[in-house]
Scaffold this motif. Structure first.
Motif, PDB file in Angstrom:
ATOM      1  N   LEU A   1       0.785  -1.077   0.214  1.00  0.00           N
ATOM      2  CA  LEU A   1      -0.273  -0.464  -0.078  1.00  0.00           C
ATOM      3  C   LEU A   1       1.200   1.295  -0.089  1.00  0.00           C
ATOM      4  N   VAL A   2       0.897   2.208  -1.036  1.00  0.00           N
ATOM      5  CA  VAL A   2       1.422   3.087  -0.991  1.00  0.00           C
ATOM      6  C   VAL A   2       0.506   4.398  -0.622  1.00  0.00           C
ATOM      7  N   LEU A   3       0.627   5.044   0.457  1.00  0.00           N
ATOM      8  CA  LEU A   3      -0.153   6.163   0.941  1.00  0.00           C
ATOM      9  C   LEU A   3       1.506   7.152   1.009  1.00  0.00           C
ATOM     10  N   PRO A   4       1.325   8.290   0.553  1.00  0.00           N
ATOM     11  CA  PRO A   4       2.681   8.706   0.134  1.00  0.00           C
ATOM     12  C   PRO A   4       1.919  10.400   1.160  1.00  0.00           C
ATOM     13  N   PHE A   5       0.798  10.275   1.746  1.00  0.00           N
ATOM     14  CA  PHE A   5       0.786  11.407   2.706  1.00  0.00           C
ATOM     15  C   PHE A   5      -0.178  10.553   4.289  1.00  0.00           C
ATOM     16  N   PHE A   6      -0.300  10.595   4.834  1.00  0.00           N
ATOM     17  CA  PHE A   6      -0.814   9.848   6.057  1.00  0.00           C
ATOM     18  C   PHE A   6      -0.746  10.574   6.550  1.00  0.00           C
ATOM     19  N   PRO A   7      -2.747  11.112   6.553  1.00  0.00           N
ATOM     20  CA  PRO A   7      -3.661  12.073   6.773  1.00  0.00           C
ATOM     21  C   PRO A   7      -4.066  12.775   7.972  1.00  0.00           C
ATOM     22  N   THR A   8      -3.921  11.531   8.870  1.00  0.00           N
ATOM     23  CA  THR A   8      -4.177  11.896  10.358  1.00  0.00           C
ATOM     24  C   THR A   8      -2.852  12.354  11.491  1.00  0.00           C
ATOM     25  N   GLY A   9      -2.260  12.679  10.638  1.00  0.00           N
ATOM     26  CA  GLY A   9      -0.150  12.192  11.170  1.00  0.00           C
ATOM     27  C   GLY A   9      -0.698  13.458  12.100  1.00  0.00           C
ATOM     28  N   THR A  10      -2.088  14.806  12.481  1.00  0.00           N
ATOM     29  CA  THR A  10      -1.440  15.512  13.248  1.00  0.00           C
ATOM     30  C   THR A  10      -2.903  15.512  14.704  1.00  0.00           C
ATOM     31  N   SER A  11      -3.095  14.365  14.507  1.00  0.00           N
ATOM     32  CA  SER A  11      -4.215  13.993  15.390  1.00  0.00           C
ATOM     33  C   SER A  11      -3.326  12.775  15.886  1.00  0.00           C
ATOM     34  N   GLU A  12      -2.097  13.255  16.753  1.00  0.00           N
ATOM     35  CA  GLU A  12      -1.669  12.174  17.415  1.00  0.00           C
ATOM     36  C   GLU A  12      -1.773  11.755  18.706  1.00  0.00           C
TER      37      GLU A  12
ATOM     38  N   THR B   1       1.210  -6.796   4.775  1.00  0.00           N
ATOM     39  CA  THR B   1       1.293  -5.940   3.481  1.00  0.00           C
ATOM     40  C   THR B   1       2.228  -5.077   4.101  1.00  0.00           C
ATOM     41  N   SER B   2       3.647  -3.853   2.576  1.00  0.00           N
ATOM     42  CA  SER B   2       4.056  -3.501   3.176  1.00  0.00           C
ATOM     43  C   SER B   2       2.978  -2.007   3.063  1.00  0.00           C
ATOM     44  N   LEU B   3       3.513  -0.886   3.743  1.00  0.00           N
ATOM     45  CA  LEU B   3       3.064   0.008   3.364  1.00  0.00           C
ATOM     46  C   LEU B   3       4.333   1.611   3.720  1.00  0.00           C
ATOM     47  N   VAL B   4       3.807   1.900   1.969  1.00  0.00           N
ATOM     48  CA  VAL B   4       5.150   2.961   1.690  1.00  0.00           C
ATOM     49  C   VAL B   4       4.710   4.365   2.225  1.00  0.00           C
ATOM     50  N   THR B   5       5.236   5.674   3.090  1.00  0.00           N
ATOM     51  CA  THR B   5       4.245   6.678   3.183  1.00  0.00           C
ATOM     52  C   THR B   5       5.335   7.361   3.363  1.00  0.00           C
ATOM     53  N   PHE B   6       5.717   8.816   3.524  1.00  0.00           N
ATOM     54  CA  PHE B   6       6.386  10.319   3.089  1.00  0.00           C
ATOM     55  C   PHE B   6       6.512  11.172   4.245  1.00  0.00           C
ATOM     56  N   ASP B   7       7.463  10.803   4.671  1.00  0.00           N
ATOM     57  CA  ASP B   7       7.847  12.348   6.052  1.00  0.00           C
ATOM     58  C   ASP B   7       6.137  11.860   6.711  1.00  0.00           C
ATOM     59  N   ILE B   8       6.313  10.356   7.535  1.00  0.00           N
ATOM     60  CA  ILE B   8       4.832  11.435   8.355  1.00  0.00           C
ATOM     61  C   ILE B   8       5.294  12.387   9.776  1.00  0.00           C
ATOM     62  N   HIS B   9       4.175  12.385   9.850  1.00  0.00           N
ATOM     63  CA  HIS B   9       3.849  13.899  10.926  1.00  0.00           C
ATOM     64  C   HIS B   9       5.198  14.564  12.191  1.00  0.00           C
ATOM     65  N   ALA B  10       4.838  12.960  13.230  1.00  0.00           N
ATOM     66  CA  ALA B  10       4.921  12.422  14.119  1.00  0.00           C
ATOM     67  C   ALA B  10       5.571  10.920  14.015  1.00  0.00           C
ATOM     68  N   LEU B  11       7.608  11.552  14.066  1.00  0.00           N
ATOM     69  CA  LEU B  11       8.221   9.890  14.721  1.00  0.00           C
ATOM     70  C   LEU B  11       7.143   8.825  15.222  1.00  0.00           C
ATOM     71  N   GLN B  12       6.647   8.684  16.664  1.00  0.00           N
ATOM     72  CA  GLN B  12       6.772   7.656  17.372  1.00  0.00           C
ATOM     73  C   GLN B  12       5.548   7.231  16.904  1.00  0.00           C
ATOM     74  N   GLU B  13       4.451   7.382  15.772  1.00  0.00           N
ATOM     75  CA  GLU B  13       3.205   7.024  15.249  1.00  0.00           C
ATOM     76  C   GLU B  13       3.591   5.318  14.278  1.00  0.00           C
ATOM     77  N   ARG B  14       5.163   5.518  13.783  1.00  0.00           N
ATOM     78  CA  ARG B  14       5.166   4.376  13.420  1.00  0.00           C
ATOM     79  C   ARG B  14       5.373   3.218  14.271  1.00  0.00           C
ATOM     80  N   PHE B  15       4.799   2.933  15.855  1.00  0.00           N
ATOM     81  CA  PHE B  15       4.598   2.679  16.519  1.00  0.00           C
ATOM     82  C   PHE B  15       3.252   2.230  16.791  1.00  0.00           C
ATOM     83  N   TYR B  16       2.651   3.317  16.108  1.00  0.00           N
ATOM     84  CA  TYR B  16       0.729   3.352  15.857  1.00  0.00           C
ATOM     85  C   TYR B  16       0.401   1.506  15.084  1.00  0.00           C
ATOM     86  N   PHE B  17       1.060   0.967  14.601  1.00  0.00           N
ATOM     87  CA  PHE B  17       1.111   0.375  13.400  1.00  0.00           C
ATOM     88  C   PHE B  17       0.979  -1.604  14.283  1.00  0.00           C
TER      89      PHE B  17
END
Length: 416
Positions: A190-201, A230-246
């Motif tokens: 899944l290529v999701l260039p912008f993770f949209p809810t990243g500012t609501s973390e 599934t592999s998820l490709v995303t760019f410059d996620i807003h908060a680095l700690q969000e990688r641990f949400y998955f």
């Protein structure tokens, strides 16, 4: 005695990708002349290559190629002898532009918003094949979606290029994202260039809902394909700690648009006079290691009475072309306040880069174009990527905006 054949010559058309087959490469002579594989080059001698530059794993420069069957004196005479077998070449190419026999063939699906970006990705690599989806609606407004020739993708590596620009389009795409891995495919990305809810973390008060965590859980429950999670490709996620949400059923691959900015800055006529400004400590933490070779300016928001104003925390912008760097922009208020203080402290030019230009309610119109001499009110350049397709449509060919496409970066990520 037959005359000695002339040394091999090499030329690269500047407007075409540089592609080689293993059987006819710069490093190995062809095994036989009857090979049906077509190639740009064919050699009957051993060659030596000198690599001029290497940046990461995606960009390299081939500077010299020499015929090792010739005497080593050719190397010293090459500068004065135009017929020397030493050939000078300059070629910069992405990994996706060098297809080999081992390149992973990927079937790429897309939604309506990402069609233009999908076409650029496919154009960047012969290993990527575009497939369409029929996006319809029932009379009650709910999605009516069909994947043509679904059996034809069995055993293949499949990717989907998504755009979550609004809750409505998210609901349309989630059924497709959940269905594709179950079609007996080899792997799913899944290529999701912008993770949209990243500012609501963040949850700052009881009752706050961290929607970034909710979306991450939704994606973490994508069915497992035959090849695994599934592999998820995303760019410059807003908060680095969000990688641990998955969860464990998804493998996040976090990419960045900063390499695109660095290449663009190298092309500027005043590239030796660039300074990078970060609007806050968060942007500095996220990007300073990738931009450490530039002089740095760090801004900060401070409270004066009832107001919060921007001040320069460290660095000197005097006489410099200052580029403000952040991961995303919405209304643009912080960028504009940062621009004002940089101009007041003597910056000669001010530009900006964000990976994700969201610009709700046409807020991009706040950013004027500085043709020279007015850094306090306008921007020389404003670079964004094509991670937000709706914004791209609005600002294309509108200075100071320039689009830096993620196509080559996504194409390379699909080969991982």
């Amino acid at each position: 005695m037959a005359a000695t054949p002339p040394p091999p010559s090499l030329s690269l058309p500047s407007n075409k990708p540089f592609s080689l087959k293993r059987s006819h490469s710069l490093f190995h002579p062809p095994r036989n002349n009857n090979n049906n594989n077509k190639s740009l080059f064919s050699f009957n001698s051993n060659l030596r290559c000198e690599i001029k530059g290497f940046e990461g794993h995606r960009r390299w420069t081939l500077d010299r190629i020499s015929d090792m069957n010739k005497d080593s004196t050719a190397l010293s005479n090459s500068s004065t002898n135009p017929s020397s077998p030493l050939v000078s070449v300059s070629a910069v190419t992405s990994a996706a532009q060098l297809p080999t026999q081992n390149a992973k063939k990927v079937v790429l699906f897309f939604c309506a918003e990402t069609k233009a970006l999908a076409e650029k990705i496919a154009a960047d690599s012969d290993a990527i094949e575009l497939r369409t989806i029929s996006w319809g609606k029932f009379p009650d407004g709910f999605p009516n979606i069909f994947i043509p020739n679904a059996q034809g993708i069995r055993g293949m590596h499949v990717a989907f290029l998504a755009s979550f620009s609004s809750p409505a389009v998210i609901f349309e795409q989630i059924p497709v994202i959940y269905a594709l891995p179950k079609l007996f495919i080899a792997s799913f990305t899944l290529v999701l260039p912008f993770f949209p809810t990243g500012t609501s973390e963040r949850m700052e008060d009881e009752g706050d809902i961290a929607t970034a965590f909710t979306l991450a859980r939704l994606l973490s429950n994508i069915p497992i394909s035959r090849g695994g999670p599934t592999s998820l490709v995303t760019f410059d996620i807003h908060a680095l700690q969000e990688r641990f949400y998955f969860g464990d059923n998804i493998l996040p691959c976090f990419e960045s648009g900063i390499p695109l900015l660095k290449r663009r800055l190298q092309d500027l006529p005043d590239s030796d006079n660039i300074s990078i400004a970060f609007p806050d400590d968060g942007a500095w933490k996220r990007f300073h290691k990738q931009l450490q070779h530039f002089p740095t300016i760090v801004c900060a928001k401070v409270r004066e009475g009832d107001r919060r104003i921007v001040r320069i925390k460290e660095g000197d912008p005097r006489g410099r072309h200052v580029v403000i760097v952040d991961d995303l922009v919405q209304s643009g208020g912080t960028l504009i306040e940062c621009q004002k203080v940089l101009a007041a402290q003597g910056a000669s030019k001010i530009s900006a880069y964000v990976t994700h230009g969201i610009f709700p309610n046409n807020s991009w119109s706040r950013f004027g174009h500085d043709n020279g001499g007015h850094p306090e009110t306008a921007f020389t350049y404003f670079w964004i990527t094509d991670s937000c397709p709706l914004t791209v449509k609005e600002v294309t060919n509108r200075p100071p905006f320039e689009i830096l496409s993620l196509a080559s970066s996504i194409s390379a990520s699909l080969q991982i």
